[in-house]
Design a protein around this motif. Structure first.
Motif, short mmCIF file in Angstrom:
data_model
loop_
_atom_site.label_atom_id
_atom_site.label_comp_id
_atom_site.label_asym_id
_atom_site.label_seq_id
_atom_site.Cartn_x
_atom_site.Cartn_y
_atom_site.Cartn_z
N UNK A 156 0.53 -0.83 0.06
CA UNK A 156 -0.40 -0.02 -0.26
C UNK A 156 1.32 1.27 0.27
N UNK B 246 -8.09 -3.32 -4.44
CA UNK B 246 -7.97 -3.78 -3.43
C UNK B 246 -8.06 -5.62 -3.70
N UNK C 66 -1.25 -3.52 -2.91
CA UNK C 66 -2.48 -4.87 -2.22
C UNK C 66 -3.69 -4.28 -3.58
N UNK C 67 -3.87 -2.01 -2.86
CA UNK C 67 -4.35 -1.16 -3.05
C UNK C 67 -3.18 -0.86 -4.95
N UNK D 285 -3.50 5.75 0.07
CA UNK D 285 -4.36 4.71 0.03
C UNK D 285 -5.97 5.59 0.83
N UNK E 234 -6.38 2.17 2.29
CA UNK E 234 -7.43 1.16 2.57
C UNK E 234 -5.93 1.58 3.98
#
Lengths: 574, 574
Positions: free
Chosen positions: A39, A139, A153-154, B72, B74
């Motif tokens: 991320x 995501x 991941x993102x 991000x 997240x």
């Protein structure tokens, strides 16, 4: 932009956990900043690159007739339950519960959501076809995120979904997208190949991957520089050599090859090219149709490698023979086995072997090989000749239009004919011309936008840093003034040049910091700016600027009055 | 854009759960599509509007020296634990666990993340100030999402964060952002007001809200049309009237007012303006400092309303008296109480009351009022005169530059001096000129991008649909050809006009569908296109197009050769 108003933050050394060069250089250039595993925050410098990639994608998608919308990141579980992926997707799907304990997912992809939109909005064949796309954050909870933005991941993705009243129309749009993706990656300034997921030809197949070519790529590709052919090495067909089998010229001889087991060792010992060798691979073959079960041989040219997938496709199931099975059947250990003088053992040969004459193979006796071996004269023709091997550089291209070369690639795009999979699961239907309800045909088309940036750097870099294509470089041109703060003449000339280039629509960075030229040069090279103009007092006295392209070996002096045109020509040519 | 290549999908009726007009019209116009409560897909039409809002915001933020990045969605829980908001934020914070059972949040805001970036990137006063912003998707798990995009759960926000080495510099940037937001909302074509969160003046206060003015707004605002003054009604100061107290002219009289209790009823009965009335509000006051506890009266002009917040600020704690307490102290029920002839009961008066003479008030006898009442002659001056009331239209503006008007507003922007709250929590420090480590001063600046779209529609709509400002309309101009499919002349003229306007940089929608003009007109009005050009055979014969502005009562015929200039003039004027 002036550096004094921008945020540059470069590092001398990359953090030790950055494994690949793009990750190292993106961190060193200050393009991204890690927040958590996989991320990243896109820092101003990186975001400029990302936005340029986005813009080109948007322009081409719009031009191709796709319509942009924007779907939510947070999606209700119900849709995923309807499609069946709530159970199937596994732990890569990030799930959460809202304050009312309802299940949601952070969308890794949007087939469910778009199909829900379309089933509610589109009722008639008159509204079809339609192609919606978005550029949106996704995501995926990778078990081991790594390689920076290459496997994060993102990440940012362009995902498009088209809906059609017939398979024919889906295929039309699929070709349209094939062409559109080709234009996109061409405009991005990347060396790339479209790779069919199966046979390597566009017609009739359901899926193509677009790969950026880079030595560090995860996928091994075979392609033809003279045509559009490209495929995964494992899937590319190896054609038979165009020349036929020559007549036997040498006598059959048994020669001692003590301790030489591999083809390379034997060829070196005998002082012949390894392409004159034939290797035999012993398998236990379950040839049910032929009423056979037992040891069999696959023959390959000495420099070729067995492709198990192709072999299974051609002859059905088999396993490799154990040493004891080989010794029991042929009387010698592996390394010396061959197809001559054996009975009741089926022999399969690769196409390249079938045209060989006067070749060398194992003698079925420990420490001995046979030379001057010829089919028909010394052994019967193989039971079956087929494609048993990986292609190698120099093989004929399957489309007959040149020779194959090998490379490695990074998958950055994927187009896919989904057909009616999601339409059926989510009951996305329409009324056709006859008033009959039918499920829609559907295609999906993705580009990993963040991954494109990483792939571009994997493809373009050197010891000094990133080499960006001009189309996606954070700035197209940098102006490096020597002693901007101290010399009025330099400052005036640099400011005037900055104004002139900016006015001409060129994306310029003026480095107006009070730094040593060496520091500024190193930083501009690290961040990958394609064109550099040095403004110094000595040059100004002669009416010149010093220009250097990012990959040029030497700089050159150019008249001040010609620099804008020179840069515009270079940028157009790129 | 041509409608045949776009995706228009309008509804005759809005779904019944859409409570406010912007939500109804956005659904009817096909701008958004509900995915879950408070979670919407932005359909192509809506996205065009959203992108135009974004673009204006970006241009002004960049122009003001802020630098865009992208953080991000997240975020790891650790940062929220560090700031203390992991516990404090409550159920609006959507939390989730990744596959390794680590806690994450779907970011509702980014103070933690940006402070983490800055504490890692910025070490010296030389790197300050710096202002980073992003336009990014946020999630807040509202307990009752409603009003469409006005109070959604997933929404788009522009959030900026500035970091400074001194409070002075934070204040400089705060003013810069105040001006930037003013330019942004001006360019968006919205009627708006900047509202101080406390006193209504920009100097020295820590926070301003930017409100789009709309009758349906949740917040009641007071503003001055002749100056920049604006404040929440509850917070706006009511000044003393500029005129002083007139001399007593009437005699004191007790008059029967049977059954008349409210000021309006008494004024009507006596045939006087309600502004001649004084109402007394009985409270139980805990005047500790004055050594008093018991019944007290607050006097307000008959047309004014008590502002409890102001009253508490001025005289400290109190509660409203019960009927039995009033009767026990004054000998009559509420409705007839007044300040004359009472002893040991403190009297507080609003500034407007303090300047009244010959007024009317309760006589402290059921069914009776006093007329011709005057301070000093009939009762002592109030113990304390202050600001006890809500402002009303016509009050003097607190900045002394005009009269107050009232309106309602929708908060779309907020600028805030955070000072060192997050910098201290997250240890975000820098070395100052003396080599001392100090915490940074921080400001934050938000605009609800999706909410701006809803607010624009709340402000601009009529019976026929949305009235967008030209700057953010999905298209600036629509061309409606009559019989596009059937008439070669109409098609040729419409196509030529479309090409001409597009070439001139105007954002045009050509409605090339085979629909009745009435249907096309209604749809173009519903979706809020500001300018419409009708192309018909009759007009063409006379060399004319029929033009109608979205809010014009009548259409007008314009020479074909002049239409482009006409439209450009209109668009520039907007």
């Amino acid at each position: 932009m002036r550096t004094s108003r921008f945020f540059l933050s470069t590092l001398k050394e990359a953090p030790s956990d950055a494994e690949v060069i793009s990750h190292q250089l993106m961190l060193r250039a200050g393009m991204i900043k890690r927040l958590a595993g996989g991320i990243y925050t896109w820092m101003p410098l990186g975001l400029r690159v990302l936005r340029k990639v986005e813009k080109i994608i948007r322009e081409e998608m719009n031009g191709a007739g796709a319509i942009e919308l924007s779907m939510p990141a947070v999606q209700p579980a119900e849709l995923w339950q309807e499609s069946g992926r709530w159970e199937k997707y596994g732990p890569e799907l990030l799930r959460c519960k809202d304050r009312h304990q309802r299940d949601f997912v952070i969308g890794p992809t949007h087939e469910e959501v778009i199909t829900d939109v379309v089933r509610k909005e589109v009722k008639s064949y008159r509204q079809l076809p339609v192609h919606f796309y978005q550029v949106q954050v996704k995501f995926r909870d990778e078990i081991r995120p790594r390689f920076g933005v290459m496997r994060g991941r993102e990440f940012l993705m362009k995902d498009g979904y088209s809906f059609h009243s017939s398979f024919d129309d889906l295929q039309r749009e699929y070709r349209n997208m094939f062409d559109t993706y080709t234009r996109i990656f061409t405009r991005l300034g990347l060396k790339f190949r479209a790779v069919a997921a199966d046979t390597g030809s566009i017609g009739g197949t359901g899926s193509h991957e677009f790969h950026v070519l880079a030595d560090s790529g995860e996928d091994a590709l075979a392609y033809c520089p003279d045509s559009d052919f490209a495929a995964n090495v494992e899937l590319a067909e190896a054609l038979a050599p165009s020349e036929g089998r020559a007549a036997a010229a040498a006598d059959l001889q048994k020669v001692a090859t003590p301790g030489r087991i591999t083809c390379e060792e034997v060829a070196a010992f005998l002082d012949i090219p390894v392409t004159r060798m034939v290797k035999a691979i012993a398998i236990v073959w379950n040839g049910k149709a032929e009423g056979f079960a037992g040891l069999a041989l696959i023959l390959l040219r000495g420099d070729h490698h067995l492709n198990e997938l192709k072999a299974q496709k051609t002859i059905g199931e088999f396993r490799f023979a154990r040493d004891d099975e080989i010794i029991a059947a042929l009387g010698c250990p592996p390394g010396y086995i061959g197809p001559v003088g054996i009975a009741n053992i089926p022999v399969f040969a690769d196409r390249s072997v079938a045209v060989m004459s006067d070749f060398v193979c194992g003698a079925n006796a420990k420490g001995f090989h046979l030379v001057g071996v010829n089919f028909v004269r010394d052994l019967v023709d193989p039971m079956l000749v087929g494609d048993f091997r990986d292609v190698v550089a120099g093989d004929r291209s399957p489309d007959g239009r040149g020779r194959i070369e090998l490379c490695r690639g990074i998958e950055v795009g994927h187009i896919f004919q989904l057909r009616s999979k999601y339409a059926e699961a989510l009951k996305c239907s329409f009324l056709d011309e006859c008033g009959q309800s039918r499920f829609m045909e559907m295609g999906c088309y993705g580009i990993g936008v963040t991954r494109v940036v990483g792939a571009a750097i994997e493809q373009g870099h050197d010891q000094r840093g990133i080499i960006f294509p001009a189309a996606i470089a954070p700035f197209q041109v940098c102006i490096v003034p020597m002693a901007y703060a101290k010399s009025d003449a330099v400052r005036a000339a640099a400011d005037a040049l900055y104004a002139e280039l900016t006015h001409a629509g060129i994306d310029v960075l003026l480095d107006d910091r009070d730094e040593r030229p060496g520091v500024m040069f190193a930083e501009m090279e690290l961040i990958g700016i394609p064109h550099r103009v040095l403004v110094g007092e000595r040059g100004l006295a002669a009416g010149k600027f010093e220009y250097k392209g990012r990959i040029d070996a030497e700089s050159q002096l150019l008249p001040m009055t010609e620099i804008r045109q020179f840069l515009q020509d270079r940028l157009c040519a790129a």
